[in-house]
Design a protein around this motif. Sequence first.
Motif, PDB file in Angstrom:
ATOM      1  N   SER A  39      27.170  19.447  27.565  1.00 23.65           N
ATOM      2  CA  SER A  39      26.608  20.751  27.938  1.00 23.65           C
ATOM      3  C   SER A  39      27.311  21.881  27.208  1.00 23.65           C
ATOM      4  O   SER A  39      28.434  21.719  26.726  1.00 23.65           O
ATOM      5  N   ARG A  43      32.649  28.695  30.398  1.00 23.16           N
ATOM      6  CA  ARG A  43      33.968  28.522  31.022  1.00 23.16           C
ATOM      7  C   ARG A  43      35.005  28.231  29.932  1.00 23.16           C
ATOM      8  O   ARG A  43      34.725  27.474  29.013  1.00 23.16           O
ATOM      9  N   TYR A  55      32.636  19.820  26.382  1.00 22.02           N
ATOM     10  CA  TYR A  55      31.599  20.864  26.426  1.00 22.02           C
ATOM     11  C   TYR A  55      31.509  21.487  25.042  1.00 22.02           C
ATOM     12  O   TYR A  55      32.432  21.351  24.226  1.00 22.02           O
ATOM     13  N   TYR A  83      26.373  27.332  32.533  1.00 20.79           N
ATOM     14  CA  TYR A  83      26.338  25.955  32.028  1.00 20.79           C
ATOM     15  C   TYR A  83      24.897  25.638  31.653  1.00 20.79           C
ATOM     16  O   TYR A  83      23.978  26.019  32.382  1.00 20.79           O
ATOM     17  N   GLU A 103      25.195  15.209  33.561  1.00 21.78           N
ATOM     18  CA  GLU A 103      26.023  15.435  34.760  1.00 21.78           C
ATOM     19  C   GLU A 103      25.962  16.929  35.013  1.00 21.78           C
ATOM     20  O   GLU A 103      26.611  17.701  34.310  1.00 21.78           O
ATOM     21  N   ASP A 105      24.857  20.414  37.876  1.00 21.55           N
ATOM     22  CA  ASP A 105      24.871  20.844  39.282  1.00 21.55           C
ATOM     23  C   ASP A 105      23.459  20.755  39.876  1.00 21.55           C
ATOM     24  O   ASP A 105      22.489  20.437  39.179  1.00 21.55           O
TER      25      ASP A 105
HETATM   26  P1  5GP Z   1      33.368  21.977  35.539  1.00 17.64           P
HETATM   27  O1  5GP Z   1      33.570  23.383  35.124  1.00 17.64           O
HETATM   28  O2  5GP Z   1      34.263  21.574  36.675  1.00 17.64           O
HETATM   29  O3  5GP Z   1      33.402  21.017  34.371  1.00 17.64           O
HETATM   30  O4  5GP Z   1      31.869  21.874  36.098  1.00 17.64           O
HETATM   31  C1  5GP Z   1      31.460  22.711  37.142  1.00 17.64           C
HETATM   32  C2  5GP Z   1      30.069  22.324  37.603  1.00 17.64           C
HETATM   33  O5  5GP Z   1      29.108  22.568  36.566  1.00 17.64           O
HETATM   34  C3  5GP Z   1      29.928  20.833  37.955  1.00 17.64           C
HETATM   35  O6  5GP Z   1      29.207  20.771  39.195  1.00 17.64           O
HETATM   36  C4  5GP Z   1      29.085  20.266  36.837  1.00 17.64           C
HETATM   37  O7  5GP Z   1      28.273  19.203  37.264  1.00 17.64           O
HETATM   38  C5  5GP Z   1      28.232  21.481  36.471  1.00 17.64           C
HETATM   39  N1  5GP Z   1      27.672  21.394  35.110  1.00 17.64           N
HETATM   40  C6  5GP Z   1      28.237  20.904  34.001  1.00 17.64           C
HETATM   41  N2  5GP Z   1      27.403  20.981  32.962  1.00 17.64           N
HETATM   42  C7  5GP Z   1      26.250  21.534  33.432  1.00 17.64           C
HETATM   43  C8  5GP Z   1      24.980  21.867  32.840  1.00 17.64           C
HETATM   44  O8  5GP Z   1      24.720  21.692  31.662  1.00 17.64           O
HETATM   45  N3  5GP Z   1      24.064  22.430  33.660  1.00 17.64           N
HETATM   46  C9  5GP Z   1      24.293  22.673  34.983  1.00 17.64           C
HETATM   47  N4  5GP Z   1      23.304  23.192  35.691  1.00 17.64           N
HETATM   48  N5  5GP Z   1      25.460  22.361  35.577  1.00 17.64           N
HETATM   49  C10 5GP Z   1      26.428  21.797  34.815  1.00 17.64           C
END
Ligand code: 5GP
Length: 192
Positions: A39, A43, A55, A83, A103, A105
């Motif tokens: 993704s 962040r 990422y 994201y 993976e 949200d």
């Molecule tokens: P983290 O910052 O801890 O890696 O991810 C935070 C949240 O963002 C997690 O719930 C993860 O599943 C979600 N996330 C990661 N990549 C994406 C994306 O491409 N799209 C969406 N909608 N959520 C994402």
Amino acid sequence: MLKSEKGKLIILSGPSAVGKGTVLTSLMADYQNISYSVSATTRPPRVNEEDGTDYFFVSEEEFKEMIEDDEFIEWAKVHGNYYGTPKKYVEDTLEAGQDVILEIDIQGAAQVKEKYQQGVFIFLAPPSLEELEVRIQKRGVDSKETMEIRMKNATEEMKRAKNYDYIVVNDEIDEAVEKVKSIIIAERCKVN
Ligand code: 5GP
């Protein structure tokens, strides 16, 4: 609507801190037969995170340009950062007949569901909300306020589980990974 139906699109979602990342890492470690879609996010990278592997780390301006250019299948603001799932990678990989796992949200999963109903939607659930609270506290990365927000969100998010094809309770990590793997194998055997 995505272009291709040759590979399967698998969506792994669930509340924050349920262990989606851990399940995915274990799954990818012993099951190479699937591609992970990296993704884009605004962040900042954490220690040990690599651009292009964990990422694509982009600025908010770049992310907004990507939205304008229709480069995402879905995107969402999660805990204050953006994201999104890059469309081209997913489409090209599915077109090549390879399965892809996301993976993401719960907001993102709902957007994918609107565009791509034939996706396989897996909801990763905590054994209980009390256990989720313990996990959020154990992570120790959130302030008290943020933890409260996450718990409030999780309570709402749990109600969305009914929109998914499968629910996997993440009690024991190895067991959860086995279940996700079994779902993918069963989906590959499905008669369309
Ligand atoms: P983290 O910052 O801890 O890696 O991810 C935070 C949240 O963002 C997690 O719930 C993860 O599943 C979600 N996330 C990661 N990549 C994406 C994306 O491409 N799209 C969406 N909608 N959520 C994402």
